[in-house]
Design a protein around this motif. Sequence first.
Motif, PDB file in Angstrom:
ATOM      1  N   ASP A 196     -25.881  25.543   8.333  1.00  0.00           N
ATOM      2  CA  ASP A 196     -25.575  24.427   7.456  1.00  0.00           C
ATOM      3  C   ASP A 196     -23.974  24.271   7.355  1.00  0.00           C
ATOM      4  O   ASP A 196     -23.524  24.848   6.405  1.00  0.00           O
ATOM      5  N   SER A 198     -22.440  21.166   6.533  1.00  0.00           N
ATOM      6  CA  SER A 198     -21.867  19.870   6.164  1.00  0.00           C
ATOM      7  C   SER A 198     -20.873  20.012   4.934  1.00  0.00           C
ATOM      8  O   SER A 198     -20.694  20.739   4.365  1.00  0.00           O
ATOM      9  N   ARG A 201     -21.488  20.942   1.478  1.00  0.00           N
ATOM     10  CA  ARG A 201     -21.902  22.471   1.437  1.00  0.00           C
ATOM     11  C   ARG A 201     -21.286  23.340   0.029  1.00  0.00           C
ATOM     12  O   ARG A 201     -21.833  23.831  -0.832  1.00  0.00           O
TER      13      ARG A 201
END
Lengths: 223, 223
Positions: A196, A198, A201
């Motif tokens: 992840d 993004s 985050r």
Amino acid sequence: MAQQDRAIRTRRSILEAAARVFGERGYASATVEEILNRAGVTRGALYFHFSSKEEVALGVLEAQLPLDRLPERSSKLQKLVDHGMVMAHRLQHDPLVQAGVSLALDQGARELDRDAAFRAWTEQLEQILTEARSQGELLPHIDVTDTAEFLTGAFAGVQAMSQASCNRADLGRRVSVLLRHVLPSISTPALLAALDLSPDRGERVFEEYEANSPAATAPVTQG
Amino acid sequence: MAQQDRAIRTRRSILEAAARVFGERGYASATVEEILNRAGVTRGALYFHFSSKEEVALGVLEAQLPLDRLPERSSKLQKLVDHGMVMAHRLQHDPLVQAGVSLALDQGARELDRDAAFRAWTEQLEQILTEARSQGELLPHIDVTDTAEFLTGAFAGVQAMSQASCNRADLGRRVSVLLRHVLPSISTPALLAALDLSPDRGERVFEEYEANSPAATAPVTQG
């Protein structure tokens, strides 16, 4: 308020005042007098906590060290990502962390061991990369020291550029771009797809961190 | 010596003096008086060339702009590499380039448009990446603006870390590490194998550049 609480509050207000003075004038031109005036504390109180301007600056530099006890992840490269993303979030919201990073980049601060700030980050990332290697997450040619040093330097520059451009409003996105440019060169392809990266985050992981360690992050000013 | 040569020499000595004063005290605390004294020029001479401290600083910031007329390459990604490597070489050897980069990273220099220095680099790299794209050198998903911004920021941080650690003695190696971590994420694989990313590339390309443009680089002090 217990005496110890008061001492912690005084130390924190000296560091916050020093952060503002260093930020406005640079380390070299800042004086202990200005820090005293800004903090509203006596000379005796300052010298109880710090023996010199240099020692105050080391206290500010400490604020930007990597957090201990970030949540563990089964993927150690995800943990590496989380360290970068949480640091981006802290840099957006904590003036003392901002001041610590500025000091590490302040070339006028010749008497300060600024390299120590970079080394602390390099060592933290090196340790996580070594764990990632032992789990088979890294491509075989990776030199963990080179990668850790490069990530530390690249992050420092990307946040400086974000600060100059928009006071770090887009830092989450920029760190996400950094990671998308670097992880394909170090991670095994199958793991890459599961990470992840993004931009938001950092905020989510920081909330998780705070929920797990209330004592460490409770504001000391609410004594 | 012609009057014009003398003016160019005076301008250069003001910029070199300002570079030293900004480097020692930071932009915010530097004064025009100190720059005058260090340069050994009159106030009138300084104000003939620059209307304010800010304008002197913009002159210093200019020193770190990308070089025009670097040798062309059939691979545009090699040209991208060459810009980074030559900048590493210039940063190791030219105090004015060093001062320009320091100013761009000086958070105390609030009235300066430091972001312009980052934008100039981003635009130069964006243009080269666009050429690389039109030649089919880039992986299809690349956003040239994101990549150009990231490379500019990463370079700025890597050089700052090298400066703090060893006064930039290892900068060629560190920029080589940077490129080895990023190019696999942007270049087509076949081209990747043909790129020269070696640490001494900057020195060789800079010599080639100087041989091709003697007028641009002859020291102005030998009039």
